[in-house]
Write an enzyme that holds these catalytic residues in place. Structure first.
Site, PDB file in Angstrom:
ATOM      1  N   GLY B  55      42.364  27.912  40.472  1.00  0.00           N
ATOM      2  CA  GLY B  55      41.655  27.021  40.246  1.00  0.00           C
ATOM      3  C   GLY B  55      40.983  27.087  38.448  1.00  0.00           C
ATOM      4  N   SER B  93      25.682  28.897  43.428  1.00  0.00           N
ATOM      5  CA  SER B  93      24.447  29.402  43.295  1.00  0.00           C
ATOM      6  C   SER B  93      24.562  30.090  42.040  1.00  0.00           C
ATOM      7  CB  SER B  93      24.772  30.620  44.485  1.00  0.00           C
ATOM      8  OG  SER B  93      25.712  31.441  44.152  1.00  0.00           O
ATOM      9  N   ASP B  95      24.301  33.495  41.423  1.00  0.00           N
ATOM     10  CA  ASP B  95      24.978  34.670  41.336  1.00  0.00           C
ATOM     11  C   ASP B  95      26.390  34.773  41.835  1.00  0.00           C
ATOM     12  OD1 ASP B  95      24.467  34.434  44.435  1.00  0.00           O
ATOM     13  OD2 ASP B  95      22.860  35.875  44.243  1.00  0.00           O
ATOM     14  N   GLU B 126      50.026  36.767  37.482  1.00  0.00           N
ATOM     15  CA  GLU B 126      50.661  37.168  38.631  1.00  0.00           C
ATOM     16  C   GLU B 126      50.323  36.275  39.833  1.00  0.00           C
ATOM     17  OE1 GLU B 126      51.392  41.167  40.986  1.00  0.00           O
ATOM     18  OE2 GLU B 126      50.169  41.491  39.229  1.00  0.00           O
ATOM     19  N   GLU B 128      51.063  35.432  44.139  1.00  0.00           N
ATOM     20  CA  GLU B 128      51.708  35.716  45.366  1.00  0.00           C
ATOM     21  C   GLU B 128      51.359  34.591  46.567  1.00  0.00           C
ATOM     22  OE1 GLU B 128      50.782  39.525  46.783  1.00  0.00           O
ATOM     23  OE2 GLU B 128      48.824  38.580  47.799  1.00  0.00           O
TER      24      GLU B 128
END
Lengths: 245, 245
Positions: B55, B93, B95, B126, B128
């Site tokens: 993302g 949020s 935090d 990387e 996976e």
DNA sequence: TAAATAGTGTCTTTCAGACAATATCTC
DNA sequence: GAGATATTGTCTGAAAGACACTATTTA
């Protein structure tokens, strides 16, 4: 996530506007209603004078979470603080708001009719309970017509196999009241016997003493065992012929 | 929406960071897998070296819509452009990101195993395929563990009463393959006869010629009639005893 | 012909829908 | 008791689950 469109420590690229909107459903006058507010009339505002869903910008200083922001706006508008509040989805695009790229987080709330005290905004905004179906066909501000349509679809879909309508009633409620609520949302009658079997078997309610109405036999009152979430039924409501795989 | 925390024409108040994250599911080696990428190791980055969902920031200049942004990121990572892509929800949020108030729009995608060509990021990230269940228990970056958990729950829930698993297969696929896919996602065996009746009765697939495997009788191949959305079944899959409200 | 896989048939049980019957209240 | 409403009972048909059976391929 890469989060590396720019050097990751520099976050000075343009950000979208971020808002929260709420579709607040309620049963009034034997119909499903939704809360709308009228936008200010100043021409500098987008969609002046149009009806819109209640909502607004996330206040970074005040709101800790999106859900909290939605709950705050719900309480501000209706005075209701405990209710069913579910995330509906998000709508974001370059052109949904004339002021720039914006993303809104939409929620939908179910509240009981009683106990609602509509609060006009600080700026004395006009507020109304609109019939849900017709409101979704009105020309609302922004993409709120689409959002309301999605909320209606989600509600109707879930009503087929969840206990959601119970959140539209005050406690204690009776089974006939609950059945009527299902019928209003579904838009079709439901068989009494099958309905009662289904509700009682899935045991998401508990007895709460007798309640008597104006006429006829008093009914058993019920309350929800868990007001934080709905119960799923293993099958949808369906008349004999339709939805018969 | 009020959108009036400040004078409506002045939009100079602080805005949250806006990102999109995607949970990409795939069946590999007879198991449900999810795509993870490793975050850069620079300590200036949040969660350096941790596994995360693919993302990143919404690019206001490039992305027209949230869905478009998600589709772009999916294609960048996997080379897959057509697939099932559904909005999962949003997490926002003060935090969740050490860099400031942030809101992410999470999507989940189902893609067939074949045809995927993993693209390392421009920064040679990387990548996976992780086993989904165990990945959701790993300590992922941000709140991605929670998001992955929600995606898994949504997938498993929907698999009980929709045709979703078909999107995890290449076309043409056979009924035994589809059944195996259901079993992998559900984590339990499914009766062959009931399964076939259900799939064929709901008619969301059409025949696409015979397909023969290595051994045994060749099977009929099928393709989806509508690759844009899943079909809903009127009942959940359920063994005799459970869910028998 | 044996092994492997695909596909079908049949039986049983569950259970939702239909609808009739009964119960308990007010006036 | 009449009218209104709540609650329960009975019948039936559809359909899912269980499982055995048949069909078609390769070795």
């Amino acid at each position: 996530m890469t989060r590396s469109a720019k050097p990751t420590t520099a976050l000075d690229f343009p950000r979208p506007l971020v808002t929260v909107d709420i579709v607040i459903f309620c049963i009034l006058e034997d119909a499903l209603k939704v809360l709308l507010v009228r936008r200010p009339a100043e021409p500098s505002d987008p969609f002046p004078g149009r009806w819109a869903l209640p909502g607004g910008f996330v206040d970074v200083a005040r709101d800790k979470t999106l859900q909290g922001c939605a709950a705050r706006k719900l309480a501000e508008k209706t005075g209701v603080s405990t209710s069913y509040l579910e995330q509906l989805g998000s709508w974001g695009s370059a052109d949904r708001d004339p002021r720039g790229w914006s993303a809104t987080h939409a929620f939908f709330a179910l509240i009981p009719a009683q106990g609602v005290t509509l609060q006009k905004g600080a700026n004395a905004q006009e507020v109304e309970w609109a019939e849900a179906e017709s409101a979704s066909r009105k020309r609302l501000a922004f993409d709120h017509g689409e959002i309301l349509g999605a909320a209606l679809a989600r509600l109707r879909s879930k009503v087929e196999y969840t206990s959601l309508p119970a959140f539209l009633l005050n406690e204690p409620f009776t089974l006939p009241q609950l059945q009527r609520t299902y019928e209003i949302v579904l838009g079709r009658p439901v068989d009494k016997s099958a309905f009662r079997k289904r509700m009682l078997d899935s045991a998401f309610m508990e007895e709460a003493g007798m309640v008597d109405g104006a006429f006829g036999r008093p009914a058993m009152g019920y309350r929800l065992r868990d007001r934080s979430q709905a119960t799923l039924f293993p099958r949808t409501f369906s008349p004999r012929d339709s939805a018969g795989g």
